[in-house]
Enzyme design. Sequence first.
Site, mmCIF file in Angstrom:
data_model
loop_
_atom_site.group_PDB
_atom_site.id
_atom_site.type_symbol
_atom_site.label_atom_id
_atom_site.label_comp_id
_atom_site.label_asym_id
_atom_site.label_seq_id
_atom_site.Cartn_x
_atom_site.Cartn_y
_atom_site.Cartn_z
ATOM 1 N N ASP A 136 0.837 -1.194 0.000
ATOM 2 C CA ASP A 136 0.000 0.000 0.000
ATOM 3 C C ASP A 136 0.877 1.252 0.000
ATOM 4 O O ASP A 136 2.024 1.202 0.445
ATOM 5 C CB ASP A 136 -0.870 0.041 1.264
ATOM 6 C CG ASP A 136 -2.064 -0.917 1.211
ATOM 7 O OD1 ASP A 136 -2.383 -1.430 0.131
ATOM 8 O OD2 ASP A 136 -2.676 -1.126 2.279
ATOM 9 N N ARG A 187 -1.328 -0.625 -8.503
ATOM 10 C CA ARG A 187 -2.723 -0.316 -8.183
ATOM 11 C C ARG A 187 -2.832 1.219 -8.196
ATOM 12 O O ARG A 187 -2.089 1.890 -7.481
ATOM 13 C CB ARG A 187 -3.110 -0.831 -6.795
ATOM 14 C CG ARG A 187 -4.486 -0.347 -6.353
ATOM 15 C CD ARG A 187 -4.666 -0.401 -4.833
ATOM 16 N NE ARG A 187 -4.688 -1.742 -4.310
ATOM 17 C CZ ARG A 187 -4.288 -2.041 -3.070
ATOM 18 N NH1 ARG A 187 -3.830 -1.102 -2.261
ATOM 19 N NH2 ARG A 187 -4.351 -3.274 -2.637
HETATM 20 C C1 LIG Z 1 -8.740 -1.305 -3.312
HETATM 21 C C2 LIG Z 1 -8.305 0.040 -2.815
HETATM 22 C C3 LIG Z 1 -7.055 0.177 -2.246
HETATM 23 C C4 LIG Z 1 -6.621 1.419 -1.798
HETATM 24 N N1 LIG Z 1 -5.324 1.573 -1.372
HETATM 25 C C5 LIG Z 1 -4.872 2.812 -1.066
HETATM 26 C C6 LIG Z 1 -3.507 3.033 -0.764
HETATM 27 O O1 LIG Z 1 -2.670 2.130 -0.743
HETATM 28 N N2 LIG Z 1 -3.115 4.323 -0.473
HETATM 29 C C7 LIG Z 1 -4.000 5.373 -0.499
HETATM 30 O O2 LIG Z 1 -3.596 6.505 -0.264
HETATM 31 N N3 LIG Z 1 -5.305 5.168 -0.778
HETATM 32 C C8 LIG Z 1 -5.766 3.933 -1.062
HETATM 33 N N4 LIG Z 1 -7.077 3.761 -1.379
HETATM 34 C C9 LIG Z 1 -8.070 4.855 -1.123
HETATM 35 C C10 LIG Z 1 -8.134 5.831 -2.273
HETATM 36 O O3 LIG Z 1 -6.955 6.581 -2.343
HETATM 37 C C11 LIG Z 1 -9.328 6.785 -2.101
HETATM 38 O O4 LIG Z 1 -9.161 7.512 -0.916
HETATM 39 C C12 LIG Z 1 -10.674 6.109 -2.052
HETATM 40 O O5 LIG Z 1 -10.752 5.041 -2.943
HETATM 41 C C13 LIG Z 1 -11.791 7.121 -2.417
HETATM 42 O O6 LIG Z 1 -11.580 7.603 -3.698
HETATM 43 P P1 LIG Z 1 -12.469 7.199 -4.975
HETATM 44 O O7 LIG Z 1 -11.555 6.852 -6.095
HETATM 45 O O8 LIG Z 1 -13.423 6.150 -4.617
HETATM 46 O O9 LIG Z 1 -13.173 8.547 -5.439
HETATM 47 P P2 LIG Z 1 -13.934 9.704 -4.657
HETATM 48 O O10 LIG Z 1 -13.988 10.848 -5.603
HETATM 49 O O11 LIG Z 1 -13.365 9.942 -3.299
HETATM 50 O O12 LIG Z 1 -15.363 9.098 -4.464
HETATM 51 C C14 LIG Z 1 -16.210 8.782 -5.555
HETATM 52 C C15 LIG Z 1 -17.509 8.193 -5.037
HETATM 53 O O13 LIG Z 1 -17.222 6.946 -4.425
HETATM 54 C C16 LIG Z 1 -18.017 6.758 -3.267
HETATM 55 N N5 LIG Z 1 -17.129 6.660 -2.108
HETATM 56 C C17 LIG Z 1 -15.822 6.937 -2.050
HETATM 57 N N6 LIG Z 1 -15.316 6.706 -0.817
HETATM 58 C C18 LIG Z 1 -16.357 6.284 -0.081
HETATM 59 C C19 LIG Z 1 -16.501 5.874 1.276
HETATM 60 N N7 LIG Z 1 -15.477 5.873 2.113
HETATM 61 N N8 LIG Z 1 -17.729 5.514 1.699
HETATM 62 C C20 LIG Z 1 -18.783 5.491 0.863
HETATM 63 N N9 LIG Z 1 -18.717 5.875 -0.441
HETATM 64 C C21 LIG Z 1 -17.522 6.260 -0.897
HETATM 65 C C22 LIG Z 1 -18.937 7.926 -3.196
HETATM 66 O O14 LIG Z 1 -20.124 7.576 -3.888
HETATM 67 C C23 LIG Z 1 -18.172 8.994 -3.928
HETATM 68 O O15 LIG Z 1 -19.009 9.979 -4.461
HETATM 69 C C24 LIG Z 1 -7.507 2.532 -1.864
HETATM 70 C C25 LIG Z 1 -8.770 2.382 -2.450
HETATM 71 C C26 LIG Z 1 -9.172 1.169 -2.927
HETATM 72 C C27 LIG Z 1 -10.514 1.078 -3.590
#
Ligand SMILES: Cc1cc2nc3c(=O)[nH]c(=O)nc-3n(C[C@H](O)[C@H](O)[C@H](O)COP(=O)(O)OP(=O)(O)OC[C@H]3O[C@@H](n4cnc5c(N)ncnc54)[C@H](O)[C@@H]3O)c2cc1C
Length: 314
Positions: A136, A187
């Site tokens: 991560d 990723r």
């Molecule tokens: C498999 C995976 C691994 C990850 N690993 C890392 C990592 O190693 N390092 C790191 O910094 N980040 C990591 N992340 C988190 C990532 O950086 C984002 O903070 C997170 O995925 C929210 O961003 P988004 O792309 O969904 O878009 P956003 O623009 O934040 O959200 C888009 C839409 O998704 C939905 N959504 C997003 N988050 C949530 C929530 N918490 N609860 C409910 N609905 C939500 C909502 O409908 C929102 O409108 C990971 C995410 C995933 C999916």
Amino acid sequence: MLEGLSRFAFSTLANSQLLKRAASRYGMRRADSFARRFIAGETVYEAIAAARALEADGYTVTLDLLGESVSSVEAAIDATETYIAILEDIARAGISRNLSVKLTQLGLDVDPATAVDNLRRLLDAAGTHEFFVRVDMEGSPYTDGTLKTFETVWNIGYRNVGIVIQSYLRRSAEDVERVNNLGATIRLVKGAYREARDIAYQRKSEVDAAFVSLMETLLSAGTKPAIATHDPAMIEATKSFADGLGVQPDGFEFQMLYGVRRDLQAALLAEGYRVRVYVPFGSEWFPYFMRRLAERPANVTFVVKSLLRERRGT
Ligand SMILES: Cc1cc2nc3c(=O)[nH]c(=O)nc-3n(C[C@H](O)[C@H](O)[C@H](O)COP(=O)(O)OP(=O)(O)OC[C@H]3O[C@@H](n4cnc5c(N)ncnc54)[C@H](O)[C@@H]3O)c2cc1C
């Protein structure tokens, strides 16, 4: 009002020991307690049960033993040994052999050489059981150290390992190129930490534009990329770029977090895409949980409702 709460507010709250103690007391207590929406449980057995249910529906999983920033070499070694024991439990359970790990858990904050040693031990055990380990990406103080540790183990010859790149960091196009040149898998995420303006895009439109551009680079020149997002616009952009390029659905995978946008997860699966769910578990769930609230302050409403329900005993 909730939408106005900033990532700053949540990261400040995440450091509150009082809140942590209160949340830890109630968050996991019952099967319907609020933290269980995002965290599979406190034990590996609960995580395995959650993973089995997901796999029965057609998903694959990656399991993450929650924990970050250990503060001594001994604690880092302990964490590594726990990870190795867990890996053996997962292998016995017969679910996807895929783990996610944070390098500060393995000692990156204490001593970079310790993190390399511990990651190697974990990858050796992972290799024995044919596991893949995704490193991560944490906050920007660890970006360089994480990439360097990753490159070190890659150059030693480990291939059962991949890394994460965050589209909100201005440096990420260069990092993607650096990792692509190795032939390693990435990723792609937007990024979950509070970062300063000079190193990270602050506006959603900029983070999204960078995400699309990096996704295009990864689908055209990367190695089996994982596109990790719940954002329907990012998902549509990925599907249409992959279509145009003729990338088959098994040439990449979508990844989403446990409990987040389960409707989208199911829709992608039904369309024939590969979807891996990130299943976090463990007793150190509070910082992870606070990051999920920060991403979508409306989740606070859900937590408050769960707490009220619990107090009423319904
Ligand atoms: C498999 C995976 C691994 C990850 N690993 C890392 C990592 O190693 N390092 C790191 O910094 N980040 C990591 N992340 C988190 C990532 O950086 C984002 O903070 C997170 O995925 C929210 O961003 P988004 O792309 O969904 O878009 P956003 O623009 O934040 O959200 C888009 C839409 O998704 C939905 N959504 C997003 N988050 C949530 C929530 N918490 N609860 C409910 N609905 C939500 C909502 O409908 C929102 O409108 C990971 C995410 C995933 C999916």
